[in-house]
Design an enzyme around this catalytic site. Structure first.
Site, PDB file in Angstrom:
ATOM      1  N   ARG A  52      33.083  34.651  42.076  1.00  0.00           N
ATOM      2  CA  ARG A  52      32.019  35.648  42.129  1.00  0.00           C
ATOM      3  C   ARG A  52      32.445  36.864  41.327  1.00  0.00           C
ATOM      4  O   ARG A  52      33.637  37.130  41.164  1.00  0.00           O
ATOM      5  CB  ARG A  52      31.717  36.063  43.577  1.00  0.00           C
ATOM      6  CG  ARG A  52      31.228  34.923  44.438  1.00  0.00           C
ATOM      7  CD  ARG A  52      29.823  34.467  43.994  1.00  0.00           C
ATOM      8  NE  ARG A  52      29.473  33.184  44.569  1.00  0.00           N
ATOM      9  CZ  ARG A  52      29.317  32.066  43.872  1.00  0.00           C
ATOM     10  NH1 ARG A  52      29.496  32.042  42.580  1.00  0.00           N
ATOM     11  NH2 ARG A  52      28.983  30.945  44.454  1.00  0.00           N
ATOM     12  N   CYS A  53      31.483  37.615  40.847  1.00  0.00           N
ATOM     13  CA  CYS A  53      31.775  38.846  40.107  1.00  0.00           C
ATOM     14  C   CYS A  53      32.547  39.786  41.014  1.00  0.00           C
ATOM     15  O   CYS A  53      32.251  39.853  42.198  1.00  0.00           O
ATOM     16  CB  CYS A  53      30.487  39.504  39.633  1.00  0.00           C
ATOM     17  SG  CYS A  53      29.696  38.593  38.296  1.00  0.00           S
ATOM     18  N   PRO A  54      33.532  40.465  40.499  1.00  0.00           N
ATOM     19  CA  PRO A  54      33.925  40.577  39.106  1.00  0.00           C
ATOM     20  C   PRO A  54      34.940  39.534  38.650  1.00  0.00           C
ATOM     21  O   PRO A  54      35.350  39.538  37.496  1.00  0.00           O
ATOM     22  CB  PRO A  54      34.535  41.978  39.027  1.00  0.00           C
ATOM     23  CG  PRO A  54      35.201  42.132  40.362  1.00  0.00           C
ATOM     24  CD  PRO A  54      34.276  41.428  41.341  1.00  0.00           C
TER      25      PRO A  54
END
Length: 89
Positions: free
Chosen positions: A25-27
C-alpha cells in the site's frame, strides 16, 4: 488491460526488470519502485504491477516528478489491478 491515458503498450522485449507491488500500500508502493529504479542504469525499463486506485494515481506522478518517463499505464477492466512501464532517466 486497457490503457487509461492514451499511451501505447510497451513490448515486453524492451522491459529489463519487473516488480510486483500488488501486496503493498502507499507509500510503500513507490518506496519499493524507487529502490528498484535506483539500482537500474539510465535508459533501462521497469515494469511495475500494482493494485488499487491510490498507486494508479501516485506511482506515475511520483515517477514523473523524479524525471523518469512513464511509457505505459494500464488499468484492468475491474479498475483494481494495473501495470506501469517506466524508463529510468
Amino acid at each position: 488491460m486497457a490503457s487509461n491515458d492514451g499511451q501505447k503498450n510497451t513490448d515486453l522485449a524492451e522491459i529489463h526488470e519487473s516488480l510486483d507491488v500488488t501486496a503493498d500500500r502507499c507509500p510503500m508502493t513507490f518506496v519499493r519502485t524507487r529502490l528498484r529504479l535506483d539500482r537500474m542504469a539510465a535508459g533501462q525499463v521497469l515494469e511495475v504491477r500494482f493494485a488499487g486506485a491510490e498507486p494508479a494515481e501516485n506511482l506515475p506522478r511520483s515517477a514523473r516528478e523524479l524525471g523518469h518517463d512513464v511509457l505505459a499505464l494500464e488499468i484492468d477492466e475491474s479498475g483494481i489491478a494495473g501495470r506501469m512501464v517506466i524508463r529510468k532517466n
